[in-house]
Structure formats: C-alpha cells, structure tokens
Design a protein around this motif. Structure first.
Motif, PDB file in Angstrom:
ATOM      1  N   PRO A  95       0.805  -1.231   0.000  1.00  0.00           N
ATOM      2  CA  PRO A  95       0.000   0.000   0.000  1.00  0.00           C
ATOM      3  C   PRO A  95       0.832   1.272   0.000  1.00  0.00           C
ATOM      4  O   PRO A  95       0.441   2.275  -0.606  1.00  0.00           O
ATOM      5  N   GLU A 138      -9.958   3.476  -0.167  1.00  0.00           N
ATOM      6  CA  GLU A 138      -9.587   2.272   0.572  1.00  0.00           C
ATOM      7  C   GLU A 138      -8.068   2.084   0.556  1.00  0.00           C
ATOM      8  O   GLU A 138      -7.447   1.850   1.590  1.00  0.00           O
ATOM      9  N   ILE A 142      -5.515   2.142   3.669  1.00  0.00           N
ATOM     10  CA  ILE A 142      -4.629   1.022   4.024  1.00  0.00           C
ATOM     11  C   ILE A 142      -3.194   1.529   4.208  1.00  0.00           C
ATOM     12  O   ILE A 142      -2.514   1.194   5.170  1.00  0.00           O
ATOM     13  N   THR A 146      -1.204   1.369   7.662  1.00  0.00           N
ATOM     14  CA  THR A 146       0.051   0.611   7.798  1.00  0.00           C
ATOM     15  C   THR A 146       1.128   1.492   8.430  1.00  0.00           C
ATOM     16  O   THR A 146       1.859   1.061   9.328  1.00  0.00           O
TER      17      THR A 146
END
Ligand code: C2E
Ligand code: CA
Ligand code: CA
Length: 418
Positions: A95, A138, A142, A146
């Motif tokens: 990501p 989204e 993410i 993270t």
C-alpha cells in the motif's frame, strides 16, 4: 503473453499522439523513435529513444491525454503493456508503494501542466476518466493505517507494551510438560491485547521485527528459568523443559543471528537445550544458504531448531536433509481435518513416520479436542500443543499452570471417519 502484445509502426507513423487519450505503454523491441512536444503551436523534439526504452509509461498509471508525441524514425516493433494489466499488478502491491506511485504521478502531472511545453495541452482535470487515476479511498486508508501501525509499534516497543505469552507443549507419551512456545502480544493501553497476526507483518515490512525478536529471545531466556522452577516443584524430570521462540527471515539478514543468539543465552546463563528456534519452511527457502549457515552455528552450540507449520510451505522434502532440523511441527490444518478425512489422517501418520525415520521430534499443533489428542497419541506422536491443553497465557498464569499440572484424561482410542 496477453499483457505484452507486439505491434509494428512504419517510419513517420505516430506511436503516441500528444493530447490524445492513451491506455498503453510501449517497450521498443527494434527501431528508433523521436519524442516531440508542442511548444507555442510548434512541435519541438525533446529526445530520441531506441531499443529497450519504455514509452508512454504514464498510461500505465492513469488514462489521461498523452503529454508528448512519439514518432517512428524508422520501422519499429514494440511490445504493448495495457493500463488494465498494469493496474492489476499495482492493485496487489504494497500500500505504501502504491501511495508513493500515486503522489509521484500527480506531482509530475502538475509540473507538466504548469510547464511551457504543455501550454497548449487540454486541461484534463475535469476528464471523467481521471477518476481512474485516483488512489481509491480504501487504498489510501490502508497505506495510512500501515504507516500508523508501524509508528505505533515503534512507540509500543519504547513503552514496553509488548509481552510474551506462553502456550504449553505436552509430552503425551510421558504425560508431562515438555516445554512452551513464546507468542508475542501487544498490550495496547486502549485497544487491549492485539494479536501477532496484525502486528508481526507490519513489523516485518518495517524492519522492526529484528529488534522485537532480540527482545523476545532475551525475555524467553529469563522466563524459562522461572517456568523450569515451577515445573520442577511439581515433578522432577531429567530433561529440562524448552522454550520455543519464533523467528522471521529478516532476523537472518545481517549475518549476526547466531552470534546474537549465543551471546543472549550466555548473558542469561541459559542452557542451549532450553531454547528452541522456530522457523517456517518458507523462511528457510527464502535464503537457504544464509539460514543454513546461521542455524548450523546455533546447532553446534546445542540449540535446537524446529520447523513450524510443517507441510504448508514448500513441496520438496529434500530440504530436510539440507538444514540442521530437530523438530517438525505438524501444521494445525492437518490436525483439523485428520478425523474427518482419511487422507489427512494418512498424511499425519506419514509425517510422524518421516520424522521418526529422520530421527526428529514431532509436535502436533492446534489440538482442540480430546479426540484429536487421542488420535495423535495413538500415532506415536511425542508432543502436542493446542487449546485443549491450554491457550497461550501470560508468564504468571503459565507458572501457575506448571504448579497445578495434572495430566488431562486423553481417551484410549479414537474413531476415524471419512
Ligand atoms: P504460530 O507460530 O504457528 O503459532 C501458533 C498459533 O496458533 C498461535 O497464534 C496460537 O495461539 C495458535 N493456536 C495454538 N493452539 C491452537 C488451537 O488449538 N487452535 C487454534 N485455532 N489455534 C491455536 P498466535 O499467538 O495468534 O500467533 C500467530 C502467529 O504469529 C504465529 O503462528 C507466528 O507465526 C506469529 N508470531 C507470534 N509470536 C511471534 C514472535 O514472537 N515472532 C515472530 N516472528 N512471529 C510470531
Ligand atoms: Ca510457531
Ligand atoms: Ca505453527
């Protein structure tokens, strides 16, 4: 290959036309091209490209109009890469990598739209297809989450929020506690206990895992002494209990693994047979030579090595000869299905036989029912671990578990259906 299609362009033909929408990038296989940009209504050559060059790469990241014209200077053969196939690859990427790619692209676009070269270019920010290039909410979330987790984990280490829980490993043939596995927990001040399934992958990606593994080994060396005292209080045993510690591939990468392990044991006055290194098959296969060298050095000092999740990672068994392995841990997925499927039962039986023939110990993981324990015991498997015996618990509870140890009643035989 579906994603790379060969295409031919005649001398003077445009591969790419400035201002037009584009959905493909090209790699030149043969021939040469020139790159042209519109400046005040005039085409200006900004460069030439030859075999191996990648052109129209922006189209792999978005579907905006082309920012330059690419014209064949001679007959050309190119390989085509579609936006769709690249998007598919990017969607599986890390990501953070995705986010960085998106930011670079946006800034590059911004720079181009403000530069002289693109003064005549259409204003494309209102293009409906521009939605395509947006990093989805989204994906953005993410990436941010993270980074936040990794940041919070760093602070958790500083604040001593990590703790080792211990799950007993039972010697079912001799009715005693053979040892424990150390399983990490993050005791979050607000969120409570966070499972390693959430933070270990983040720790591995950020490199924090090395520091965490070193911490875990040090704590394990101290705690095994306390657990051993509690075990001895209840039953006298000739063989000391062991504590298994999990390691990741990153732990091997700097070449100091074995020295560090041996030094930690020495500092804590821990006997080598009190610590077992748990490593997964896939870890071994990632860097076989490095892992072999490190594990052999540990083994020479008497430290034992267990293969975790055996049967789930690598299909070839030849590695069992290559590495210095003492113990196989049968993965819980086999235990789960062994009483339902004859094939799984046969597989577990074969793994036990294999381990015995190779002179290795065997631990069955994930025993949840007395029937599973009975079946495993009947197969002559030495050790079991699972919720039916006990869940992973803090040191204090693990000590109490040793002090109150009663061998659980395992039924004599089991019914194998399937
Ligand atoms: P693992 O090494 O395979 O550990 C066994 C996992 O199975 C543990 O999950 C344990 O709680 C769970 N388990 C034990 N008995 C049963 C059972 O009867 N049924 C079921 N369903 N599960 C059972 P946990 O503690 O959540 O750990 C998950 C994974 O996180 C571990 O899998 C290991 O890969 C990793 N991990 C945990 N602690 C560490 C650590 O200190 N270092 C590293 N590198 N990885 C760790
Ligand atoms: Ca393990
Ligand atoms: Ca396991």
């Amino acid at each position: 290959m579906s994603e790379k299609t060969a295409k031919h362009f005649k001398k003077g033909e445009n591969l790419i036309t400035e201002g037009e929408m584009g959905e493909t990038a090209f790699i030149i296989e043969s021939g040469r091209v020139e790159v042209l940009m519109n400046r005040n209504g005039k085409e200006v050559r900004v460069g030439t490209r030859g075999v191996g060059s990648l052109l129209g790469e922006m189209a792999m990241l978005d579907t905006q109009p082309r920012t330059a014209t690419v014209r064949a200077l001679e007959d050309c053969k190119v390989l085509e890469i579609s936006h769709k196939s690249f998007t598919k690859r990017v969607s599986n990427a890390d990501p953070i990598l995705k986010m960085v790619l998106h930011v670079i692209l946006t800034r590059y676009r911004d720079l181009l739209s403000r530069s002289n070269f693109s003064a005549n270019m259409p204003h494309f920010s209102n293009d409906p297809r521009a939605e395509d290039i947006e990093l989805s909410n989204e994906a953005h979330d993410i990436a941010v989450s993270t980074l936040k987790t990794s940041d919070a984990l760093k602070k958790a280490i500083e604040r001593d929020e990590l703790e080792l829980f211990y799950q007993p490993i039972i010697d079912v043939q001799n009715n005693k506690i053979a040892g424990f596995e150390a399983l990490m927990r993050w005791i979050h001040p607000e969120k409570g206990i966070i499972s390693p399934g959430i933070f270990i992958p983040v720790a591995e990606d950020s490199g924090l895992i090395v520091e965490m593994s070193r911490w875990a080994l040090d704590v394990a060396c101290k705690d095994i002494q306390k657990l051993q005292v509690a075990i001895n209080d209840k039953v006298k045993s000739d063989t000391p209990a062991f504590l298994s510690v999990n390691f990741s591939v990153h732990d091997f990468s700097d070449g100091s693994f074995s020295d560090h392990v041996c030094d930690t044991l020495a500092i804590n006055n821990t006997y080598p047979e009190q610590i077992k290194l748990e490593i997964t098959e896939s870890l071994l296969m990632e860097q076989p030579e490095v892992a072999k060298d490190a594990l052999e050095k540990c083994r020479q000092q008497g430290i034992r090595v267990a293969i975790d999740d055996f049967g789930t990672g690598y299909s070839s068994l030849s590695y069992l000869h290559f590495f210095p392995i003492d113990t196989l841990k049968i993965d819980q997925s086999f235990i789960r299905s062994m009483l339902k499927q004859k094939n799984s039962y046969a597989l577990v039986k074969s793994i036990v036989g294999l381990a015995k023939n190779l002179g290795m110990n065997i631990i069955a993981e994930g025993i949840e029912t007395p029937e599973e324990a009975a079946a495993i015991k009947q197969l002559d498997c030495e050790m079991c671990q699972g919720f039916w015996f006990a869940r992973p618990m803090p040191l204090k509870e693990a000590i109490a578990f040793c002090e109150n140890w009663e061998y659980p009643e395992i039924p004599e035989s089991s019914k194998i259906s399937g």
